[in-house]
Design an enzyme around this catalytic site. Structure first.
Site, PDB file in Angstrom:
ATOM      1  CB  SER A 159      -6.751   1.163  -7.134  1.00 31.72           C
ATOM      2  OG  SER A 159      -7.883   0.359  -7.327  1.00 31.72           O
ATOM      3  CG  ASP A 325      -7.552   0.548 -15.166  1.00 27.21           C
ATOM      4  OD1 ASP A 325      -8.478  -0.265 -14.990  1.00 27.21           O
ATOM      5  OD2 ASP A 325      -7.143   1.316 -14.266  1.00 27.21           O
ATOM      6  CG  HIS A 358      -6.967  -1.534 -11.760  1.00 31.85           C
ATOM      7  ND1 HIS A 358      -7.129  -0.166 -11.821  1.00 31.85           N
ATOM      8  CD2 HIS A 358      -7.022  -1.855 -10.448  1.00 31.85           C
ATOM      9  CE1 HIS A 358      -7.266   0.311 -10.594  1.00 31.85           C
ATOM     10  NE2 HIS A 358      -7.198  -0.689  -9.747  1.00 31.85           N
TER      11      HIS A 358
END
Lengths: 411, 411
Positions: A159, A325, A358
Site C-alpha cells: 500500500s 484489490d 486490498h
C-alpha cells in the site's frame, strides 16, 4: 498474561528513535525545512559482519515502527506485520536484520503535526509542513546512514509502504539491492485521491478539528476521523470478502428494528473500527499522510514511468498485486511491471488470486511467505549475503539479540 | 431565458400532488401508520381511451417527481431523466402517458421527515417512521388507483428506482405488464449497506444534525450531508470515468501547493457536488431513503429470489446492467435474471459495455433508448396498446396535453 510463542516471534522489542543532528536541517520537497526531526524505529534480528543483510520494512497509512514482536509480556497484540517478520517467517529474522521506521508526519514517535513546534513551543497542527513520500524516504535514508548501513538488501512494503519502496528504487537506487512492492501503485489515481479527500472532508467537517488546533482543547475531532476511517475500511475490503464476513446478517437482532441504530453486522464492524481508530491515531496525521499519498506520482519528474526507473534497472523487484484489490487494482501493478521490464529490470510479478481486497497484503500470509522467501533466497545466493555473526557487533549498528536495544543507538 | 426546444421536450410541466383520503390510513411495513400522506407527482403525454398506455417512472435516492420538461420558461435545467422522456425519446410521450412520483420519505413534495407531524404541529424529524421500498411502492399503487389506472403498461427505473420496479413486479404483479430495471439489485449487498452507513455516520457526526431536530434551529447539518454525498459520488463513477474526467489534473494550479486546499480537479468536483447537494436535499431524508435501500431484500420473505417472483412470471422484463458499475455490479443483475428465467419469465437482459460506472444509467442514453424503444415497441404490439386519443379525456385521469395540469387531479 498473553502467552507469547517465542519460537515464532521476535519476542519483546524496544521502541527506538533517532533525532537528526541539529546542524543538518532536513529540506522538504515543498522547499520548507523541518527541524528537529525524530524518527521512531524498531529492529529485529542481527546485522551481519559486512552489514549486507539489512531489510527495511515500510508501513502503510496508519502503520507504525512496531512491525513485529511485543512491547511487553502482557502486550495483547504483536506488531502489525508479525505474521511476516520473525524466525522462519517471510522476513526471516534468523537471517536478516529487519528495520521498520515510522514515517514523518505520523503520530507514532516520528515528527508529525502533533509534535512540538520549536518556534511556538506548542504542537504544530497545520503549521506542520506538508510532507511527501519522497520526504518520508529521505528521512529513512538518514536513519540508514545513522545505522551505518551503506546498502540495504531490500526495502519492502504494501500500500503506501509500496509507494515508499518504489520511491527508494527510483530515487536512491544505489542504496538498495532489491525492492518488494505489494498492493501498490506508482501514482495515486483520481479515485484514490477522491477517497482520501472524502476522509479529509469528514475531518474538516468536525467542529472539534478547529483548523487543526485541538491538541490543547481537550476535544479531538473523533467523529470526523471515525467517518474517514470507515470510508477507508470499505476500500480495504472487497464485495466478496464483505459478503463472506457479514452478508446481510443483523447484529444481535432477529428482525429489522425500523430505527436508526446499528443493525447490520457490517455497520457494527465499520463503527467499531472507526471508533477504535480515534483512540490510536491523530486526525492531523491522517490529513498529512493521505496528502502525501495523493501527491505521489513517480512519473511526474520525467514524464514517463520507465524513464523514472532508468537508473534503477540493476535492482531486483518483486511486485505482487491481488485480484480483488479495487483500491490499488492489479492494472496499476501491471503498468509498473511494464515500465520496469521496459528498462530491463529483473522483475518477478504475481497477480495473486485473492478475495480479500486490498487487505490481502496483510492476510494472504502463506502464499506471500512462499513468494518472498524464494525471492530473498535467490537474492542471498546471488549477492552472497552472509548470515549474521554474533561476534561482529558494530558500535553504530544494533547487533544485540533480536529485540534488545542496540548499543550506541539513540533511544 | 433558456431556449427550450419544444420539439424535443414535454415543455412546461406543473407539479401535482395527491393526498390520501383521511379515512384510509397508510399502514407501513414496520407496523406504524402514516397519516396524512401526500404524494408529489408529474405526468407527461396523454392517457389513451382504455387507459392502457401508462408508464410509471420511479426515481433513485436523490430524485424527485420532476423527471422531464421544465417548471418555467427560464428554468435552467430540465427534469432528471429528460434525456429519456419526451416526444420520440425512449419513453415516447407521443405514445405513452408517463407518470413520475416522488417517494415517501423524500423532500420533494411527498410526505417525509421534514413534513409537519400532525401530533406535534412541528416537522417529524426522527419521529417520522422508517419506510421501506415496499411502502414507497404501495403509496404509488394508491396514486395509480387515484388516477384511475388499473394496470400500468410498464414501471421503469434505475438504481433505487430499479428496486421499486422489482418490488412492483414481485408484490403487485397484476398491476403492471412489464418492468424495466436498470443498474439495480434485488437486495442491498453488505458493501452497498456499508456505503449507506458511512453517509449516515457523516450526518450523525455533524452537531447541527442534533438528532434530526434542525428544521427550526436555522442550522442544518450541511457539512455532514456534503460528506455523505461526496462518498456517494465516488460510488457513482468508475476508476476509468474518473481517469477520463479528471486524471491527476490540478484545479487552476501549475504545481502542488503543499497545503490543504482543493488542489486536484477530482477534489473540486466532489466538494462542488457535495455542497450543491445541501442546497437541494434534506439530511433526514438521506437517512430514511438510504435505510429503505439497505432494508431491501426481495428474497427475504420467501428465502429465494425465484420464489419471490413465482406469481410474476407472466410479466415481461428488461434488465440492463453496466460493465463498469461497481456499486450495483452486473452480477447482481445476472442473479436477478437467473431467478426470473428460472420461473419462466420473458426477460431481455443486456450487460451494457460502458465506462461510466453506476451513472451510466443516466448517461448511456443512445443505447438505452434503442433497447427501451424496441422493448416497448414489442409490448405495444403484443398488448395492442392504442395510441392516445385526444377525444377521450377521463375525469380522474390527466388527459390534458403534455405537461398541462390534469382535470380533476389534486394539485
Amino acid at each position: 498474561m498473553n502467552q507469547i510463542d517465542l519460537a515464532n516471534s521476535v519476542g519483546i522489542v524496544t521502541p527506538q528513535s533517532f533525532t537528526f543532528a541539529e546542524d543538518e536541517p532536513f529540506q522538504l520537497e515543498s522547499g520548507a525545512t523541518l527541524s528537529p526531526v525524530t524518527i521512531a524505529y524498531e529492529t529485529y534480528g542481527r546485522l551481519n559482519a559486512d552489514r549486507s543483510n539489512a531489510i527495511l520494512i515500510v508501513h502503510a497509512l496508519s502503520g507504525s515502527a512496531h512491525a513485529a514482536g511485543y512491547h511487553s509480556p502482557d502486550d495483547p497484540k504483536p506488531g502489525w506485520w508479525d505474521d511476516c517478520i520473525g524466525p522462519g517467517k517471510a522476513f526471516d529474522t534468523n537471517r536478516f536484520f529487519v528495520i521498520c521506521s515510522n514515517v514523518i508526519g505520523s503520530c507514532y514517535g516520528s515528527t508529525g503535526p502533533a509534535s512540538i513546534n520549536p518556534a511556538t513551543g506548542k504542537p504544530y497542527g497545520l503549521n506542520f509542513p506538508v510532507v511527501t513520500i519522497g520526504d518520508m524516504v529521505r528521512a529513512q535514508v538518514r536513519l540508514i546512514d545513522h545505522l551505518g548501513i551503506d546498502q540495504l538488501l531490500c526495502v519492502a512494503g504494501g500500500s503506501m509502504g509500496g509507494m515508499q519502496v518504489l520511491e527508494w528504487a527510483a530515487h536512491h537506487p544505489t542504496r538498495l539491492k532489491a525492492a518488494i512492492a505489494l498492493a501498490t501503485t506508482a501514482h495515486h489515481s483520481p479515485m484514490q485521491i477522491a477517497f482520501s479527500e472524502v476522509g479529509r472532508q469528514a475531518i474538516y467537517a468536525d467542529p472539534n478539528w478547529n483548523n487543526g488546533n485541538y491538541y490543547e482543547s481537550g476535544k479531538k475531532p473523533d467523529a470526523g476521523l471515525a467517518v474517514a476511517r470507515m470510508v477507508g475500511h470499505i476500500t480495504y475490503l472487497s464485495e466478496e470478502s464483505m459478503q463472506k464476513k457479514f452478508g446481510r446478517r443483523l447484529q444481535g437482532l432477529e428482525r429489522y428494528g425500523y430505527e436508526f441504530q446499528t443493525e447490520f453486522e457490517v455497520e457494527s464492524y465499520l463503527k467499531y473500527n472507526g471508533n477504535n481508530f480515534t483512540r490510536r491515531f491523530d486526525a492531523n496525521s491522517y490529513l498529512y499522510i493521505t496528502k502525501a499519498m495523493d501527491y505521489f506520482d513517480l512519473s511526474k519528474p520525467t514524464g514517463s514511468l520507465a524513464a523514472s526507473f532508468a537508473n534503477s534497472a540493476h535492482l531486483k523487484y518483486l511486485v505482487i498485486s491481488f485480484t480483488s484489490d479495487w483500491l490499488y487494482p492489479s492494472y496499476h501493478s501491471k503498468q509498473l511491471v511494464s515500465a520496469l521490464t521496459a528498462v530491463g529490470a529483473d522483475v518477478t510479478y504475481v497477480d495473486l488470486q485473492s478475495s480479500w481486497g486490498h487487505d490481502a497484503f496483510l492476510l494472504e500470509v502463506e502464499t506471500m511467505t512462499r513468494l518472498i522467501h524464494s525471492f530473498l533466497d535467490r537474492l542471498v545466493r546471488e549477492e552472497q549475503v552472509a548470515p549474521p555473526d554474533e561476534g561482529s557487533a558494530v558500535a553504530a549498528a544494533p547487533a544485540a539479540p533480536s529485540g534488545q536495544p542496540a548499543v550506541g543507538v539513540t533511544r
